[in-house]
Design a protein around this motif. Structure first.
Motif, mmCIF file in Angstrom:
data_model
loop_
_atom_site.group_PDB
_atom_site.id
_atom_site.type_symbol
_atom_site.label_atom_id
_atom_site.label_comp_id
_atom_site.label_asym_id
_atom_site.label_seq_id
_atom_site.Cartn_x
_atom_site.Cartn_y
_atom_site.Cartn_z
ATOM 1 N N LEU A 266 23.729 21.866 44.812
ATOM 2 C CA LEU A 266 24.790 22.540 45.953
ATOM 3 C C LEU A 266 24.713 22.703 47.029
ATOM 4 C CD1 LEU A 266 27.538 23.914 44.102
ATOM 5 C CD2 LEU A 266 26.417 25.944 44.922
ATOM 6 N N LEU A 267 23.903 22.453 47.598
ATOM 7 C CA LEU A 267 23.830 22.359 49.016
ATOM 8 C C LEU A 267 23.140 21.457 49.523
ATOM 9 C CD1 LEU A 267 21.978 26.127 49.699
ATOM 10 C CD2 LEU A 267 24.244 25.664 49.623
ATOM 11 N N GLU A 268 23.253 20.278 49.278
ATOM 12 C CA GLU A 268 22.227 19.038 49.372
ATOM 13 C C GLU A 268 23.359 18.232 50.629
ATOM 14 O OE1 GLU A 268 23.529 15.758 46.672
ATOM 15 O OE2 GLU A 268 25.658 15.978 47.115
ATOM 16 N N ASN A 269 24.590 18.949 51.066
ATOM 17 C CA ASN A 269 25.064 18.018 52.990
ATOM 18 C C ASN A 269 24.231 19.139 53.312
ATOM 19 O OD1 ASN A 269 26.452 16.833 50.991
ATOM 20 N ND2 ASN A 269 28.351 17.699 51.264
ATOM 21 N N PHE A 270 23.768 20.217 52.969
ATOM 22 C CA PHE A 270 23.189 21.484 54.231
ATOM 23 C C PHE A 270 21.482 21.360 54.641
ATOM 24 C CE2 PHE A 270 27.628 22.805 53.042
ATOM 25 C CZ PHE A 270 27.909 22.420 53.849
ATOM 26 N N LEU A 271 21.295 20.974 53.543
ATOM 27 C CA LEU A 271 19.323 21.313 53.349
ATOM 28 C C LEU A 271 19.171 20.000 53.832
ATOM 29 C CD1 LEU A 271 18.667 22.603 49.548
ATOM 30 C CD2 LEU A 271 18.830 23.815 52.146
ATOM 31 N N PRO A 272 17.404 20.136 54.120
ATOM 32 C CA PRO A 272 17.077 19.418 55.494
ATOM 33 C C PRO A 272 16.242 18.218 54.014
ATOM 34 C CG PRO A 272 15.503 20.953 54.904
ATOM 35 C CD PRO A 272 16.991 21.432 54.463
ATOM 36 N N LYS A 273 16.442 16.600 54.516
ATOM 37 C CA LYS A 273 16.115 15.725 53.463
ATOM 38 C C LYS A 273 14.614 15.801 52.936
ATOM 39 C CE LYS A 273 20.826 14.960 53.177
ATOM 40 N NZ LYS A 273 21.807 15.027 52.835
ATOM 41 N N SER A 274 13.882 16.086 54.028
ATOM 42 C CA SER A 274 12.745 16.014 53.212
ATOM 43 C C SER A 274 12.035 17.837 53.647
ATOM 44 C CB SER A 274 11.644 15.134 54.452
ATOM 45 O OG SER A 274 11.841 16.455 55.706
ATOM 46 N N ASN A 275 10.935 17.396 52.542
ATOM 47 C CA ASN A 275 10.407 18.672 52.078
ATOM 48 C C ASN A 275 9.299 18.828 52.738
ATOM 49 O OD1 ASN A 275 12.364 20.408 50.997
ATOM 50 N ND2 ASN A 275 11.637 19.447 48.739
ATOM 51 N N LYS A 276 8.897 19.113 53.969
ATOM 52 C CA LYS A 276 7.511 19.352 55.092
ATOM 53 C C LYS A 276 7.681 20.836 55.773
ATOM 54 C CE LYS A 276 9.528 17.096 59.055
ATOM 55 N NZ LYS A 276 9.034 15.928 59.925
#
Length: 627
Positions: free
Chosen positions: A617-627
């Motif tokens: 649902l928040l894919e347009n806002f969350l950072p694209k990578s998980n680091k």
């Protein structure tokens, strides 16, 4: 030809000249209640007011401090604030009438209830001119030689010899002020005194501020007086600014009927905007309750216009407008204020903008003032893009910790114990977007989110904090959620044995109160398993109001579920976020190949699927990578 005087309604805030105050058909006298102290102005205060009036430029208006009043009926108004000023103006006019025959028109009366003799003394001074024989032969040169204080004392002692019944501290201060006014006026020429009289009546104004008390009775009014004088109740910046607008209209060269029309138009537009801002759905979309309180909400628009900072005085905007642009302040511009309001209203009416701005403000990413400044001269499309990019930029923030860079809003970094605010902001945006997905065109209730009585916080879906456990029954319930989860998800874990041992010790307790030793054992167990179960991660978190949160405490998942679903259908006004309801209905859980859902507890699969739904649902806002 006698000048025509126009009058406003005394039941609304007005700017009144002394001439209007003297002759207003709704005002005959001011009442000073017994709970107030008597008159106390001395030489410094009285002469300051006299000099201010005398120095008014021919094309200017002079506005003294507001009069806070309450209607008593029969054209009598009780003074809550402004007693000293009103009494001094009364005495100035009395001296002009008695000693120089200048004030020939009627003027307002004073009904002092602080002492019975004070009312009579003031009436005797004005009506019977009882001080005439004691002050008639005053010579300025003699007073200068003796000094004013000595001359005053001599005149007072002379007066009370023949009027012993009037010898009290209140009457002494009134006599003193009358004497000061007289010796200030004596050296002036007759033309100067008459010019002073015209400035007093026609160019001197008061801000008339009627107060409404919900409960009747002297005690209620007295409480209001005490609070006002203690600084708990005061005129707002907006109310003072309104008076500046009225002054601006009054000093124009327009005919009186045009000025009257402009004042009524201003009042109608003002009230319309103020009423709209009292729609809490609108207000809390643009305002965060942790900021300055606005009893008069239109004050927010003036603070935006004047670029008021967080630490500035509450009257900052009033001071800016009062100075004017040429002296480093701001120009009064009602059209600009209406434009600010219309801009906010347009944003509010667009549901997507409403949600974006409401989130940005409530997440404290930007203030409304910053938003307005940074969107100046942008197109509607560019403005929406700006809101979205602002959230993206905040969610993309990185920090360095232990020589490692990591993203604050990456889902695998969101933990209750280390990034509480980031978790709360993520859940807030998730609930907003969930409403958009489920109920298009419905608004997220920022007014309920910001309600100081509820104070939303994060609730752990699977209970995790044993510090709240006080009784044997609570501890059993808390441990059984862990037992259910380990039995289903990790049958071979040694924690199954630990849970069984702890439950047995609870059963063996002779009373319902936890022992300190057993309580510590449960805490140690919690510290051991909570991280392994991921109980502090975003997949085990939900937003909930403070009242409901405290009610469910550390109860089991099933009991929490029952209480939350009951609260969501309760008519008492409790708002349960849609995301939280979905959690306890397990609407985000994928049933899997066996088409089964673990109803009795919050499983690791529930948490994983819930996290995936947040991510989607928040894919347009969350950072694209998980680091």
């Amino acid at each position: 030809m006698k000048k025509e005087i126009t009058y406003g309604d005394l039941n609304t805030i007005e700017l009144l000249s002394i001439e209007q105050l003297n002759t207003h058909p709704q005002l005959k006298e001011f009442y000073v209640a017994s709970y107030q102290r008597g008159y106390r102005w001395g030489k410094e205060e009285v002469e300051y007011l006299l000099n201010d009036i005398y120095d008014i430029a021919s094309d200017k208006k002079y506005c003294i401090q507001p009069l806070a009043v309450i209607a008593k009926g029969n054209k009598s108004w009780e003074l809550i604030d402004g007693q000293q000023r009103t009494t001094t103006l009364f005495l100035i006019q009395t001296v002009l009438k008695n000693c120089f025959s200048i004030q020939t028109e009627p003027f307002y009366g004073l009904n002092y209830n602080t002492r019975s003799s004070t009312k009579d003394f003031l009436n005797d001074i004005r009506t019977d001119n009882i001080l005439k024989e004691y002050l008639i032969n005053i010579k300025i040169d003699d007073i200068v030689k003796k000094e004013v204080d000595i001359a005053l004392q001599e005149k007072w002692e002379e007066f009370i010899k023949s009027n012993a019944d009037k010898d009290n501290v209140d009457n002494y201060h009134l006599f003193n002020a009358y004497f000061i006014i007289l010796i200030w006026l004596l050296p002036k020429s007759s033309d100067q005194r008459y010019a002073f009289y015209k400035k007093l009546t026609e160019q001197t104004y008061v801000i008339w501020h009627p107060i409404t008390i919900e409960k009747e009775g002297i005690q209620t009014v007295e409480d209001f007086f005490i609070n006002m004088n203690a600084g708990k109740i005061k005129l707002t910046s907006a109310e003072l600014i309104k008076a500046l607008f009225i002054i601006d209209i009054e000093k124009s060269d327009d005919p009186w009927d045009v000025r009257d029309f402009k004042k009524k138009k201003l009042a109608n537009e003002w009230d319309s905007i103020e009423n709209e801002l009292h729609n809490n759905t609108f207000w809390y979309f643009i305002n965060n309750t942790t900021e300055q309180d606005y009893p008069t909400r239109i004050g927010k628009l003036f603070d935006i216009d004047c670029k008021k900072t967080k630490d500035a005085s509450e009257l900052f905007s009033y001071y800016q407008y009062n100075k004017g642009k040429d002296k480093g302040g701001e120009n009064l511009d009602w059209k600009k204020i209406k434009q600010i309001y219309q801009r906010l209203k347009e944003w509010y009416d667009d549901v997507e903008n409403y949600h974006l701005i409401g989130f940005i403000i409530n997440a404290k990413f930007m203030t409304l003032e910053d938003i307005i400044a940074k969107t100046e001269n942008k197109t509607k499309l560019k403005i929406k893009d700006f809101f979205i990019q602002t959230i993206k930029d905040k969610f993309a923030q990185e920090i360095t910790q232990d020589n490692q860079r990591f993203q604050l809003y990456a889902l695998n970094n969101l933990r209750y114990d280390t990034s509480y605010n980031q978790c709360k902001n993520t859940l807030l945006l998730y609930n907003i977007k969930l409403i958009e997905r489920t109920f298009p065109n419905q608004r997220f209730p920022f007014d309920l989110y910001q309600d100081p009585e509820t104070q939303w916080s994060i609730e752990h879906i699977h209970p995790q904090n044993p510090q709240l456990l006080k009784s044997k029954e609570d501890a059993e319930e808390w441990l059984k959620d862990y037992a259910e989860r380990y039995k289903e998800e990790d049958k071979e874990s040694e924690n199954n044995t630990k849970i069984a041992v702890l439950l047995q010790k609870l059963y063996d307790l002779k009373d319902s109160t936890l022992t300190i030793e057993l309580s510590n054992e449960i805490k140690d167990f919690s510290n051991t398993v909570n991280d392994a179960l991921g109980l502090h991660f975003i997949g085990n978190q939900a937003l909930l109001d403070k009242i409901t949160n405290s009610t469910i405490g550390n109860k089991s998942f099933l009991k929490k579920r029952s209480l939350i679903l009951d609260a969501s259908t309760n008519t008492n006004g409790t708002y349960i976020p849609l995301g939280t309801i979905n959690n306890f209905l397990k609407k985000t859980t994928n049933t899997g190949v066996d088409n089964k859902i673990k109803v009795s507890y919050w499983s690791s699969q529930d948490a994983e699927d819930y996290t995936k739904d947040i991510e989607k649902l928040l894919e347009n806002f969350l950072p694209k990578s998980n680091k």
